[in-house]
Design a protein around this motif. Structure first.
Motif, mmCIF file in Angstrom:
data_model
loop_
_atom_site.group_PDB
_atom_site.id
_atom_site.type_symbol
_atom_site.label_atom_id
_atom_site.label_comp_id
_atom_site.label_asym_id
_atom_site.label_seq_id
_atom_site.Cartn_x
_atom_site.Cartn_y
_atom_site.Cartn_z
ATOM 1 N N ALA A 177 0.826 -1.208 0.000
ATOM 2 C CA ALA A 177 0.000 0.000 0.000
ATOM 3 C C ALA A 177 0.859 1.256 0.000
ATOM 4 O O ALA A 177 0.546 2.232 -0.697
ATOM 5 C CB ALA A 177 -0.941 -0.005 1.196
ATOM 6 N N ASN A 178 1.934 1.250 0.763
ATOM 7 C CA ASN A 178 2.827 2.416 0.772
ATOM 8 C C ASN A 178 3.485 2.628 -0.582
ATOM 9 O O ASN A 178 3.612 3.765 -1.043
ATOM 10 C CB ASN A 178 3.872 2.272 1.871
ATOM 11 C CG ASN A 178 3.290 2.483 3.249
ATOM 12 O OD1 ASN A 178 2.273 3.148 3.404
ATOM 13 N ND2 ASN A 178 3.914 1.900 4.257
ATOM 14 N N THR A 216 0.826 4.005 -2.929
ATOM 15 C CA THR A 216 0.512 5.393 -2.598
ATOM 16 C C THR A 216 1.581 6.332 -3.150
ATOM 17 O O THR A 216 1.269 7.422 -3.642
ATOM 18 C CB THR A 216 0.383 5.564 -1.068
ATOM 19 O OG1 THR A 216 -0.616 4.669 -0.593
ATOM 20 C CG2 THR A 216 0.001 6.977 -0.698
ATOM 21 N N LYS A 217 2.837 5.921 -3.093
ATOM 22 C CA LYS A 217 3.926 6.733 -3.663
ATOM 23 C C LYS A 217 3.785 6.848 -5.174
ATOM 24 O O LYS A 217 4.001 7.917 -5.745
ATOM 25 C CB LYS A 217 5.282 6.140 -3.297
ATOM 26 C CG LYS A 217 5.647 6.327 -1.846
ATOM 27 C CD LYS A 217 6.978 5.683 -1.522
ATOM 28 C CE LYS A 217 7.273 5.764 -0.031
ATOM 29 N NZ LYS A 217 8.503 5.068 0.343
ATOM 30 N N TYR A 219 0.982 6.653 -6.845
ATOM 31 C CA TYR A 219 -0.179 7.512 -7.069
ATOM 32 C C TYR A 219 0.169 8.980 -6.840
ATOM 33 O O TYR A 219 -0.290 9.851 -7.574
ATOM 34 C CB TYR A 219 -1.322 7.092 -6.156
ATOM 35 C CG TYR A 219 -2.572 7.923 -6.328
ATOM 36 C CD1 TYR A 219 -3.430 7.704 -7.402
ATOM 37 C CD2 TYR A 219 -2.897 8.930 -5.411
ATOM 38 C CE1 TYR A 219 -4.569 8.458 -7.559
ATOM 39 C CE2 TYR A 219 -4.034 9.695 -5.569
ATOM 40 C CZ TYR A 219 -4.866 9.458 -6.644
ATOM 41 O OH TYR A 219 -6.002 10.219 -6.809
ATOM 42 N N ALA A 220 0.976 9.265 -5.839
ATOM 43 C CA ALA A 220 1.326 10.650 -5.516
ATOM 44 C C ALA A 220 2.140 11.310 -6.621
ATOM 45 O O ALA A 220 2.091 12.527 -6.788
ATOM 46 C CB ALA A 220 2.101 10.698 -4.202
ATOM 47 N N ILE A 264 -7.335 4.276 -5.959
ATOM 48 C CA ILE A 264 -6.725 4.732 -4.712
ATOM 49 C C ILE A 264 -7.605 4.392 -3.507
ATOM 50 O O ILE A 264 -7.099 4.173 -2.403
ATOM 51 C CB ILE A 264 -6.405 6.251 -4.756
ATOM 52 C CG1 ILE A 264 -5.549 6.664 -3.562
ATOM 53 C CG2 ILE A 264 -7.670 7.067 -4.837
ATOM 54 C CD1 ILE A 264 -4.181 6.055 -3.543
ATOM 55 N N ILE A 311 -6.661 1.076 -2.269
ATOM 56 C CA ILE A 311 -5.363 1.170 -1.592
ATOM 57 C C ILE A 311 -5.551 1.703 -0.170
ATOM 58 O O ILE A 311 -5.014 1.147 0.791
ATOM 59 C CB ILE A 311 -4.384 2.079 -2.374
ATOM 60 C CG1 ILE A 311 -4.173 1.579 -3.794
ATOM 61 C CG2 ILE A 311 -3.079 2.247 -1.627
ATOM 62 C CD1 ILE A 311 -3.505 0.245 -3.906
ATOM 63 N N LYS A 312 -6.326 2.763 -0.025
ATOM 64 C CA LYS A 312 -6.552 3.351 1.297
ATOM 65 C C LYS A 312 -7.268 2.372 2.222
ATOM 66 O O LYS A 312 -6.891 2.230 3.394
ATOM 67 C CB LYS A 312 -7.369 4.641 1.173
ATOM 68 C CG LYS A 312 -6.617 5.789 0.571
ATOM 69 C CD LYS A 312 -7.491 7.017 0.445
ATOM 70 C CE LYS A 312 -6.765 8.174 -0.173
ATOM 71 N NZ LYS A 312 -7.642 9.353 -0.337
ATOM 72 N N LYS A 358 -4.915 -0.454 3.155
ATOM 73 C CA LYS A 358 -3.924 0.016 4.127
ATOM 74 C C LYS A 358 -4.536 0.095 5.525
ATOM 75 O O LYS A 358 -3.926 -0.339 6.504
ATOM 76 C CB LYS A 358 -3.388 1.386 3.703
ATOM 77 C CG LYS A 358 -2.278 1.915 4.558
ATOM 78 C CD LYS A 358 -1.741 3.220 3.994
ATOM 79 C CE LYS A 358 -0.566 3.717 4.791
ATOM 80 N NZ LYS A 358 0.011 4.937 4.207
#
Length: 120
Positions: A49-50, A53-54, A56-57, A66, A69-70, A73
């Motif tokens: 997930a981390n 998220t990176k 996606y950012a 997303i 993912i959230k 997580k």
């Protein structure tokens, strides 16, 4: 309208979005397995997930998923906490009754009775 259509065609699903969600669910469901198996699922889900998220950012307009993912997580974090608590509980039980009593129901009953009598 055409711009919206082209934008949605370019979007990709985040890598491992469904897998992260599954690992989060498995980490909670498997917390009754002495806290070890669920802990592994939770940690793997959190790491994935981390990473997602990176990714996606870096470019949020390029990816979808997303929310999975959230949620994955969050479930992984809950699973990790539950599994750590279960592992601590089993370590506590083993320290009270001993490893050998886990295999012998009569011995377990005797040691539990001794423990509760000493508490009073």
């Amino acid at each position: 309208m055409e711009n919206l259509y082209n934008k949605s065609m370019e979007q990709q699903k985040l890598p491992n979005a469904t897998l992260i969600l599954v690992f989060g669910i498995l980490s909670i469901v498997s917390c009754c397995c002495y806290g070890i198996i669920g802990l592994v699922f939770g940690v793997i889900g959190l790491i994935l997930a981390n990473k997602a998220t990176k990714i996606y950012a870096q470019d949020p307009d390029l990816f979808t998923g997303i929310n999975n993912i959230k949620l994955g997580k969050t479930l992984s974090i809950i699973g990790i906490v539950l599994n750590v608590l279960v592992a601590i509980f089993f370590i506590w039980i083993i320290s009270i009754i001993g490893w050998d009593a886990l295999q012998n129901e009569e011995l377990m009953r005797e040691r539990m009775e001794e423990y509760f009598q000493n508490m009073q």
